[in-house]
Design a protein around this motif. Structure first.
Motif, PDB file in Angstrom:
ATOM      1  N   THR A 126       0.807  -1.193  -0.090  1.00  7.19           N
ATOM      2  CA  THR A 126       0.023  -0.012  -0.136  1.00  7.19           C
ATOM      3  C   THR A 126       0.813   1.158  -0.119  1.00  7.19           C
ATOM      4  OG1 THR A 126      -0.122   0.162   2.339  1.00  7.19           O
ATOM      5  CG2 THR A 126      -1.701  -1.060   1.183  1.00  7.19           C
ATOM      6  N   ARG A 127       1.978   1.205   0.074  1.00  4.60           N
ATOM      7  CA  ARG A 127       2.890   2.384   0.283  1.00  4.60           C
ATOM      8  C   ARG A 127       3.627   2.694  -1.249  1.00  4.60           C
ATOM      9  NH1 ARG A 127       5.616  -0.904   4.603  1.00  4.60           N
ATOM     10  NH2 ARG A 127       7.632  -0.793   3.218  1.00  4.60           N
ATOM     11  N   ASP A 128       3.689   3.930  -1.324  1.00  5.25           N
ATOM     12  CA  ASP A 128       4.024   4.699  -2.476  1.00  5.25           C
ATOM     13  C   ASP A 128       5.625   4.431  -2.596  1.00  5.25           C
ATOM     14  OD1 ASP A 128       4.944   6.085  -4.814  1.00  5.25           O
ATOM     15  OD2 ASP A 128       3.198   7.821  -4.381  1.00  5.25           O
ATOM     16  N   LYS A 129       6.126   3.487  -3.645  1.00  7.49           N
ATOM     17  CA  LYS A 129       7.513   3.701  -3.541  1.00  7.49           C
ATOM     18  C   LYS A 129       8.453   4.719  -3.770  1.00  7.49           C
ATOM     19  CE  LYS A 129       7.372  -1.346  -4.847  1.00  7.49           C
ATOM     20  NZ  LYS A 129       7.098  -1.972  -5.974  1.00  7.49           N
ATOM     21  N   ALA A 130       7.751   5.672  -4.694  1.00  5.00           N
ATOM     22  CA  ALA A 130       8.508   6.822  -4.958  1.00  5.00           C
ATOM     23  C   ALA A 130       8.686   7.978  -4.019  1.00  5.00           C
ATOM     24  CB  ALA A 130       7.606   7.571  -5.894  1.00  5.00           C
ATOM     25  N   LYS A 131       7.756   7.853  -2.636  1.00  2.00           N
ATOM     26  CA  LYS A 131       8.023   8.568  -1.649  1.00  2.00           C
ATOM     27  C   LYS A 131       7.683   7.963  -0.206  1.00  2.00           C
ATOM     28  CE  LYS A 131       3.300  10.737  -2.688  1.00  2.00           C
ATOM     29  NZ  LYS A 131       2.787  11.855  -3.243  1.00  2.00           N
ATOM     30  N   GLU A 132       8.370   6.787  -0.245  1.00  2.00           N
ATOM     31  CA  GLU A 132       8.053   6.158   0.987  1.00  2.00           C
ATOM     32  C   GLU A 132       8.424   6.825   2.364  1.00  2.00           C
ATOM     33  OE1 GLU A 132       7.875   1.489   1.094  1.00  2.00           O
ATOM     34  OE2 GLU A 132      10.031   2.127   0.976  1.00  2.00           O
ATOM     35  N   GLU A 133       7.504   6.960   3.275  1.00  2.99           N
ATOM     36  CA  GLU A 133       7.676   7.695   4.538  1.00  2.99           C
ATOM     37  C   GLU A 133       8.386   6.562   5.603  1.00  2.99           C
ATOM     38  OE1 GLU A 133       5.023  10.322   6.898  1.00  2.99           O
ATOM     39  OE2 GLU A 133       3.604   9.568   5.473  1.00  2.99           O
ATOM     40  N   THR A 134       9.445   7.175   6.273  1.00  2.90           N
ATOM     41  CA  THR A 134      10.366   6.336   7.063  1.00  2.90           C
ATOM     42  C   THR A 134       9.594   6.615   8.570  1.00  2.90           C
ATOM     43  OG1 THR A 134      11.618   8.313   7.571  1.00  2.90           O
ATOM     44  CG2 THR A 134      12.437   6.404   5.885  1.00  2.90           C
ATOM     45  N   PRO A 135       9.649   5.558   9.341  1.00  3.95           N
ATOM     46  CA  PRO A 135       9.163   5.694  10.919  1.00  3.95           C
ATOM     47  C   PRO A 135       9.608   7.098  11.511  1.00  3.95           C
ATOM     48  CG  PRO A 135       9.865   3.605  10.411  1.00  3.95           C
ATOM     49  CD  PRO A 135      10.543   4.379   9.306  1.00  3.95           C
ATOM     50  N   LYS A 136       8.684   7.819  11.941  1.00  5.07           N
ATOM     51  CA  LYS A 136       9.207   8.883  12.712  1.00  5.07           C
ATOM     52  C   LYS A 136       8.191   8.906  14.027  1.00  5.07           C
ATOM     53  CE  LYS A 136       7.840  12.054   9.000  1.00  5.07           C
ATOM     54  NZ  LYS A 136       7.999  11.385   7.774  1.00  5.07           N
ATOM     55  N   ILE A 137       8.415   9.989  14.841  1.00  7.97           N
ATOM     56  CA  ILE A 137       7.456   9.981  16.036  1.00  7.97           C
ATOM     57  C   ILE A 137       6.130  10.494  15.691  1.00  7.97           C
ATOM     58  CG2 ILE A 137       8.134  12.373  16.603  1.00  7.97           C
ATOM     59  CD1 ILE A 137       8.031   9.773  19.356  1.00  7.97           C
ATOM     60  N   GLU A 138       6.001  11.220  14.727  1.00  6.98           N
ATOM     61  CA  GLU A 138       4.676  11.749  14.199  1.00  6.98           C
ATOM     62  C   GLU A 138       3.751  10.730  13.483  1.00  6.98           C
ATOM     63  OE1 GLU A 138       7.650  14.677  14.565  1.00  6.98           O
ATOM     64  OE2 GLU A 138       7.381  13.033  13.010  1.00  6.98           O
TER      65      GLU A 138
END
Length: 362
Positions: A126-138
Motif C-alpha cells: 500500500t506504500r508509494d515507492k516513489a515517496k516512502e515515509e520512514t518511521p518517525k515520532i509523528e
C-alpha cells in the motif's frame, strides 16, 4: 583476585530476572526491589530516596565516602493521544528509537495490569515507492485491538500510561548477552557483583562504600543529581554503556574505535578527574585487565557529569561497557567485558585510601 570467571549461576539468574523486569524512567521501584534483595547479604544498610534511587552501603559510619554507580531506568514511551478509531500515538520517555518501532509488540502499563499492543505499519503493497515515509515520532502508532476510543478507555489505557517492550534476555553464541535495557541495568548488575566479591573475599574497606543504583538517568541524569546531594561523596566511579563502533553505518572518525570483547572503556572528558582516571588505568595495567580509551567532548552524557559537578566538585571517573545497538531491543554486550568491568571497579576500590583528595595540588 584471580582472573577466573566472575559471573556464576546465581548471578546470571539475577541478571536475567533484573533485565526482564520493566523499569521505565519514573517507574523503577519494582526493579530496585529485585536489586536490593540480591545485594542485601553483602552490605550493611540501604538508603532510598523519594524518587526511587537505591543505595547499598558498606561501612555507613565512615566519614570518607566512595560511590560506585549505575542507573536502573530504561527508555520507554508514553501514550500521548488516542484517536477516535482507537489507535494510540506516543511521545518518548527517554531516547526511544522511532525507527525500530514498526511491527514491535509493546506492554502498556495500566492500573489494572499490562495491556498488550503492537506498533502497526502500512503494508508494503500500500506504500508509494516513489515517496516512502520512514518511521518517525509523528507517524508511528500502537494498535491494542480496540474498535474506538471508548473501548481503549474501557481497557484501562489513558494518556500518560507508560509503554515498554517485552523483549527478554538471551545469550547469543555462548558469551554475548542480548536484551533491551542492558543500558543500564547491566551497570546495576556489575556494581552488585562488586559488592558480592568484596563480601566473599572478606575485603575490609577503609571508607564507606555507597553502591548506588540511580533512577531517571535517561531523561537528564536526574536521579544521580538528587542522590549525590544526600551521599555527599568524596569519590565517584560510574559505570554505564558506550557504543561499539565496529558495526555498519557508524563513523569511527566521529565516534572513536571501540569493540565489544576488547575490554572496559575508560573515558577522557572534563568531568573525569584526571588523577582518578590514571589510578583506574594503572590498576588495569597492574592487574592485566584489558581496556580501551574513549574521548568525550564537553560531557560524558552519563551520571559521571552529575556526580562530578555536585557538592563543590567530586572526583569522578567513568568505566564503560561496550555495547552494540544501543536503545534498541537487541542491545548486545560481551560477557568478558562485563566481568572485566566488575574486576576493574573492584581492584580500583582496593587501591583507594581513606582521605585521598586526588587533588592536583597535593
Amino acid at each position: 583476585m584471580a582472573s577466573g570467571k566472575i559471573i556464576n549461576k546465581k548471578s546470571l539468574t539475577f541478571l536475567e530476572k533484573y533485565l526482564n523486569n520493566p523499569s521505565p524512567t519514573g517507574y523503577e521501584w519494582e526493579g530496585q526491589k529485585i536489586w536490593m534483595d540480591y545485594v542485601k547479604p553483602y552490605v550493611d544498610t540501604f538508603i532510598t530516596d523519594t524518587y526511587g534511587t537505591a543505595v547499598a552501603v558498606i561501612n555507613p559510619d565512615a566519614k570518607y565516602r566512595v560511590v560506585i554507580e549505575g542507573h536502573s531506568d530504561e527508555i520507554s514511551w508514553y501514550v500521548n493521544y488516542i484517536t477516535d478509531d482507537g489507535l494510540l500515538y506516543v511521545i518518548r520517555n527517554g531516547g526511544s528509537d522511532h525507527q525500530i518501532a514498526p511491527s514491535k509488540w509493546v506492554n502498556i502499563h495500566t492500573k489494572n495490569g499490562v495491556v498488550k499492543g503492537i506498533f502497526g505499519w502500512p503494508a508494503i503493497h500500500t506504500r508509494d515507492k516513489a515517496k516512502e515515509e520512514t518511521p518517525k515520532i509523528e507517524n508511528i502508532f500502537i494498535d491494542i485491538g480496540a474498535k474506538d476510543k471508548a473501548e481503549v478507555e474501557k481497557m484501562g489505557v489513558h494518556v500518560g500510561c507508560v509503554i515498554t517492550y517485552p523483549d527478554e534476555f538471551h545469550i547469543l553464541n555462548k558469551d554475548k548477552f542480548v536484551c533491551r535495557a542492558l543500558d543500564n541495568r547491566v551497570g546495576g548488575f556489575m556494581i552488585a557483583e562488586v559488592a558480592r566479591l568484596l563480601h566473599e573475599n572478606k575485603k575490609e574497606l577503609p571508607f564507606g562504600l555507597y553502591i548506588t543504583n540511580s533512577v531517571q538517568e535517561e531523561i537528564g541524569l536526574r536521579g544521580a543529581e538528587m542522590i549525590t546531594q544526600t551521599i555527599k561523596p568524596n569519590v565517584a566511579i560510574v559505570t554505564d554503556v558506550c557504543h561499539d563502533t565496529t558495526t555498519p553505518m557508524i563513523d569511527k572518525k566521529k565516534e572513536g574505535e571501540i569493540l565489544i570483547g576488547s575490554g572496559p572503556v575508560v573515558s577522557y572528558a572534563p568531568a573525569v578527574q584526571n588523577k582518578l582516571r590514571e589510578r583506574i588505568l594503572e590498576t588495569a595495567e597492574a592487574k592485566k585487565i584489558p581496556f580501551q580509551r574513549l574521548a568525550a567532548s564537553r560531557y560524558t552524557g552519563t551520571d559521571t557529569d552529575a556526580f562530578a559537578y555536585s557538592n563543590g566538585g567530586v572526583a569522578s571517573a567513568l568505566i564503560s561497557l561496550p555495547l552494540r545497538y544501543m536503545h534498541t531491543t537487541v542491545e548486545t554486550v560481551h560477557q568478558e567485558d562485563v566481568e572485566n568491568v566488575i574486576r576493574l571497579i573492584y581492584e580500583t576500590l582496593l587501591t583507594i585510601k581513606e582521605g585521598e583528595t586526588f587533588s592536583y595540588f597535593d
